[in-house]
Design an enzyme around this catalytic site. Sequence first.
Site, PDB file in Angstrom:
ATOM      1  N   HIS A  14      47.567 -10.932 -72.391  1.00  0.00           N
ATOM      2  CA  HIS A  14      48.485 -10.235 -71.894  1.00  0.00           C
ATOM      3  C   HIS A  14      48.479  -8.575 -73.189  1.00  0.00           C
ATOM      4  CE1 HIS A  14      50.985  -7.901 -68.999  1.00  0.00           C
ATOM      5  NE2 HIS A  14      51.323  -6.953 -70.746  1.00  0.00           N
ATOM      6  N   HIS A  16      48.541  -5.241 -74.543  1.00  0.00           N
ATOM      7  CA  HIS A  16      47.716  -3.244 -75.338  1.00  0.00           C
ATOM      8  C   HIS A  16      47.037  -2.901 -76.179  1.00  0.00           C
ATOM      9  CE1 HIS A  16      50.225  -3.097 -71.467  1.00  0.00           C
ATOM     10  NE2 HIS A  16      51.236  -4.194 -71.844  1.00  0.00           N
ATOM     11  N   LYS A  97      45.491  -5.835 -62.098  1.00  0.00           N
ATOM     12  CA  LYS A  97      47.189  -5.481 -62.703  1.00  0.00           C
ATOM     13  C   LYS A  97      47.995  -5.000 -61.543  1.00  0.00           C
ATOM     14  CE  LYS A  97      50.473  -6.246 -65.380  1.00  0.00           C
ATOM     15  NZ  LYS A  97      50.649  -5.478 -66.227  1.00  0.00           N
ATOM     16  N   HIS A 134      53.516  -7.012 -63.166  1.00  0.00           N
ATOM     17  CA  HIS A 134      54.284  -6.370 -63.999  1.00  0.00           C
ATOM     18  C   HIS A 134      55.199  -7.383 -62.889  1.00  0.00           C
ATOM     19  CE1 HIS A 134      56.768  -4.880 -66.662  1.00  0.00           C
ATOM     20  NE2 HIS A 134      57.502  -4.609 -66.074  1.00  0.00           N
ATOM     21  N   HIS A 174      54.367 -11.768 -68.979  1.00  0.00           N
ATOM     22  CA  HIS A 174      55.663 -11.666 -69.434  1.00  0.00           C
ATOM     23  C   HIS A 174      57.341 -12.221 -68.854  1.00  0.00           C
ATOM     24  CE1 HIS A 174      55.769  -7.904 -67.199  1.00  0.00           C
ATOM     25  NE2 HIS A 174      54.911  -7.910 -68.305  1.00  0.00           N
ATOM     26  N   ASP A 244      51.895  -9.790 -74.511  1.00  0.00           N
ATOM     27  CA  ASP A 244      52.647  -7.821 -73.962  1.00  0.00           C
ATOM     28  C   ASP A 244      53.186  -6.695 -75.582  1.00  0.00           C
ATOM     29  OD1 ASP A 244      53.185  -5.941 -72.669  1.00  0.00           O
ATOM     30  OD2 ASP A 244      55.620  -6.711 -72.852  1.00  0.00           O
TER      31      ASP A 244
HETATM   32  C1  NCD Z   1      53.865  -1.901 -71.905  1.00  0.00           C
HETATM   33  C2  NCD Z   1      53.772  -0.664 -72.610  1.00  0.00           C
HETATM   34  O1  NCD Z   1      54.048  -0.005 -73.287  1.00  0.00           O
HETATM   35  O2  NCD Z   1      52.309  -0.551 -71.911  1.00  0.00           O
HETATM   36  N1  NCD Z   1      55.442  -1.614 -72.425  1.00  0.00           N
HETATM   37  C3  NCD Z   1      56.333  -2.667 -72.414  1.00  0.00           C
HETATM   38  O3  NCD Z   1      57.530  -2.680 -72.457  1.00  0.00           O
HETATM   39  N2  NCD Z   1      55.664  -4.284 -71.886  1.00  0.00           N
HETATM   40  C4  NCD Z   1      54.014  -1.653 -70.965  1.00  0.00           C
HETATM   41  C5  NCD Z   1      53.702  -2.834 -70.048  1.00  0.00           C
HETATM   42  O4  NCD Z   1      53.170  -3.786 -70.362  1.00  0.00           O
HETATM   43  O5  NCD Z   1      55.604  -3.412 -68.772  1.00  0.00           O
HETATM   44 ZN    ZN Z   2      52.465  -5.390 -70.663  1.00  0.00          ZN
END
Ligand code: NCD
Ligand code: ZN
Length: 339
Positions: A14, A16, A97, A134, A174, A244
Amino acid sequence: MEKTLIIPAADDFHVHLRQGDLLKNVVPLVISGGAARVMVMPNTTPPVYTSLDAADYKSELQKSAPQTEFLMTMYLKSTLTETEIKAAKNNGVLALKLYPKGVTTNSEEGVSGFEDLYPVFENMQEYGLVLSIHGELPYDTGQNICVMNAEEKFLPYLTKLHKDFPSLKIVLEHVSSKAAVDFIKNSGPEVAATITPHHLELTVDDWARNFHNYCKPVAKYPEDREALRQVVIEGNSKFFLGSDSAPHLKSKKDIAKPAAGIFTTPLLMVYLADTFDRLGCLDKLKDFSSTFGRTFYDLPENKKTIKLIKEEQVVPDEYNGIVPFRAGEILSFRIEVDV
Ligand code: NCD
Ligand code: ZN
């Protein structure tokens, strides 16, 4: 005594990785943090809606880090047809997702209820796509939702979903609460969860006084953190690494309404070695970061290895304008990556 740990490079299920300049700055850091294979979240702008979008995004990521393996996901929508789901599977997309509407960064296009999604879940179950969730209930559900209870209040919906689609593989992403940990432990083998490095460290106090520790779902009470720690200490195979890591520029965090997200990619395995060693379970790190997840997703073991050496280092204040987790603190390991 010097402690050295040589283990396969991590799978991070996971992460970003963003777009544009942020992408170019962040993606090369994946391998330096000790991960060889990462599952990329689709909440870009616009989101990754189709397998063609996923293929385009993957080739862009690959340009910035040819040595990293990117596992792709798509943003779940109720309008996805059987043909699109089949195409996603055939094009190597591993998971769809699900974002409840409005609960986190770029979730405005998320879902408002599960009813419309039943045909999609049916097809995902048939074609073997994993449902990545999520798990937070939105505020507008009339159930007295706040950041501290949004995950727990989501669980009854997940219970029903799992009952209605028992062979659908589900990952609750998460996890941050004891309630979610218990739910995962008590569900069938098709249901698993990811755990982040930061939820093993933080509680509500940490983000209440430092918004660099603010993420969704938020870190909760000490007993919630304890429940997360206990499953990694016991080496429970239903819980595996999904960092995450969610980079936001400092200018988006150091403000009154900070963006949600904690950046762990550049030192991912160093944070984990530091935490696991302190918890007395360094011997459980390998399975958490490179066995349990790939087994759930039916993937082979990574060929690359990493070496974690017990030697202190200070976490940098920033990486290209992004403040990392535990900036300025001392971690008790450094990493050497075989690339
Ligand atoms: C994530 C993001 O910034 O893309 N932010 C977070 O607080 N984890 C999105 C997510 O996974 O909730
Ligand atoms: Zn995330």
